[in-house]
Design a protein around this motif. Structure first.
Motif, mmCIF file in Angstrom:
data_model
loop_
_atom_site.group_PDB
_atom_site.id
_atom_site.type_symbol
_atom_site.label_atom_id
_atom_site.label_comp_id
_atom_site.label_asym_id
_atom_site.label_seq_id
_atom_site.Cartn_x
_atom_site.Cartn_y
_atom_site.Cartn_z
ATOM 1 N N LEU A 65 0.840 -1.201 0.000
ATOM 2 C CA LEU A 65 0.000 0.000 0.000
ATOM 3 C C LEU A 65 0.875 1.252 0.000
ATOM 4 O O LEU A 65 0.602 2.213 -0.727
ATOM 5 N N GLY A 66 1.940 1.254 0.820
ATOM 6 C CA GLY A 66 2.854 2.388 0.831
ATOM 7 C C GLY A 66 3.513 2.595 -0.517
ATOM 8 O O GLY A 66 3.626 3.725 -1.008
ATOM 9 N N TRP A 162 4.560 0.125 10.812
ATOM 10 C CA TRP A 162 5.922 0.263 10.307
ATOM 11 C C TRP A 162 6.035 -0.200 8.855
ATOM 12 O O TRP A 162 6.851 0.332 8.086
ATOM 13 N N ASP A 163 5.248 -1.186 8.478
ATOM 14 C CA ASP A 163 5.312 -1.679 7.103
ATOM 15 C C ASP A 163 4.774 -0.642 6.123
ATOM 16 O O ASP A 163 5.311 -0.491 5.014
ATOM 17 N N LEU A 164 3.729 0.088 6.527
ATOM 18 C CA LEU A 164 3.249 1.183 5.678
ATOM 19 C C LEU A 164 4.316 2.265 5.551
ATOM 20 O O LEU A 164 4.608 2.742 4.444
ATOM 21 N N ILE A 169 8.423 5.279 2.497
ATOM 22 C CA ILE A 169 9.802 5.746 2.373
ATOM 23 C C ILE A 169 10.481 5.102 1.172
ATOM 24 O O ILE A 169 11.223 5.756 0.425
ATOM 25 N N HIS A 170 10.255 3.821 0.942
ATOM 26 C CA HIS A 170 10.885 3.143 -0.190
ATOM 27 C C HIS A 170 10.385 3.664 -1.529
ATOM 28 O O HIS A 170 11.047 3.482 -2.547
ATOM 29 N N LEU A 208 -1.537 10.825 5.977
ATOM 30 C CA LEU A 208 -1.517 9.418 6.355
ATOM 31 C C LEU A 208 -0.145 9.035 6.898
ATOM 32 O O LEU A 208 -0.038 8.322 7.911
ATOM 33 N N TYR A 209 0.906 9.542 6.265
ATOM 34 C CA TYR A 209 2.272 9.277 6.720
ATOM 35 C C TYR A 209 2.512 9.871 8.103
ATOM 36 O O TYR A 209 2.986 9.180 9.019
#
Length: 251
Positions: A65-66, A162-164, A169-170, A208-209
């Motif tokens: 999703l991120g 953290w996964d989002l 970031i990636h 959201l971030y």
């Protein structure tokens, strides 16, 4: 008549760049049948009535999703179904691998391939169900429309924040080393410190971030450039340490 899942799998293999001969040998479906689906003699519906259900792996979904919110898009196939595409720079081969792994973990029935472009690759996956898994899909650019998570998406993000953050970031972030100078004993010395940046034009995606960072206890600030608040900075030592432990630099 072939079941819908059988046709989906065959078209997914073709979308990965496989030849009709190899797909026919693997699936036992004749080349003529596969070609007819491509030519819309027996097309798949734009949105199949059977939805895939929840993601198979919630943690992988939060990460994907991120990536999607940052550098992803969903586009209709000219004949049927949809493509999910995530742009990954050639500089980060590890990111391409993580992206492909996340796709196959979120939706095991969908393959993923890298379509080469100048300076990057589009990690691409075909399925008629991608808009169901990413309901933020819509006409126009993401920053020109509202981006609001569905309740089931928010539950996943709350469980795996953290996964989002790592996916965001990636895609649209980086870890850099800033520097400044200080007077120490009358002598000016160079001082370096790590910093995370996230840049996105969408107010909703930035919110959201930052909301997720707040949930995680990570301090952040707006870093306005040319009057635009598109950059979010994480520079406090304790917060950078948290980001290093759970996100890390792209590779």
């Amino acid at each position: 008549m072939y079941e819908l899942s059988t046709r989906e799998r065959a078209l997914s293999l073709v979308a990965q760049g496989r030849s009709l001969n190899s797909v026919s040998r693997e699936t036992g479906i004749s080349r003529a049948a596969i070609r007819s689906w491509q030519d819309r003699l027996e097309p798949l519906p734009r949105m199949a009535p059977r939805v895939p259900g929840p993601p198979s792996d919630d943690r992988a979904y939060a990460y994907l999703l991120g990536l999607y919110l940052g550098d992803g898009c969903i586009s209709a196939h000219p004949r049927s179904g949809y493509y999910l595409r995530i742009a990954c720079a050639d500089t980060w081969p590890g990111l391409m691998r993580l992206c492909r792994e996340a796709i196959t973990r979120v939706y095991p029935g969908a393959g993923a391939c890298a379509v080469r472009k100048q300076g990057c690759a589009m990690v691409t996956s075909y399925s008629p169900h991608w808009p169901c898994l990413f309901p933020q899909h819509g006409p126009g650019r993401k920053h020109e429309r509202r981006i609001v998570l569905e309740s089931w998406q928010q539950e996943i993000v709350d469980a795996h924040p953290w996964d989002l953050v790592r996916g965001l970031i990636h895609s649209d972030g980086c870890r850099i080393t800033n520097w400044t100078t200080r007077l120490v004993g009358g002598e000016r010395k160079r001082y370096e410190y790590p910093r995370y940046f996230f840049t996105n034009v969408s107010d909703d995606i930035r919110r959201l971030y930052t909301d997720t960072l707040d949930q995680l206890g990570v301090g952040w600030t707006h870093c306005t450039r040319h009057g635009n608040p598109y950059n979010i900075s994480v520079a406090r030592k304790a917060s950078v340490a948290l980001m290093d432990a759970h996100v890390g630099a792209k590779h």
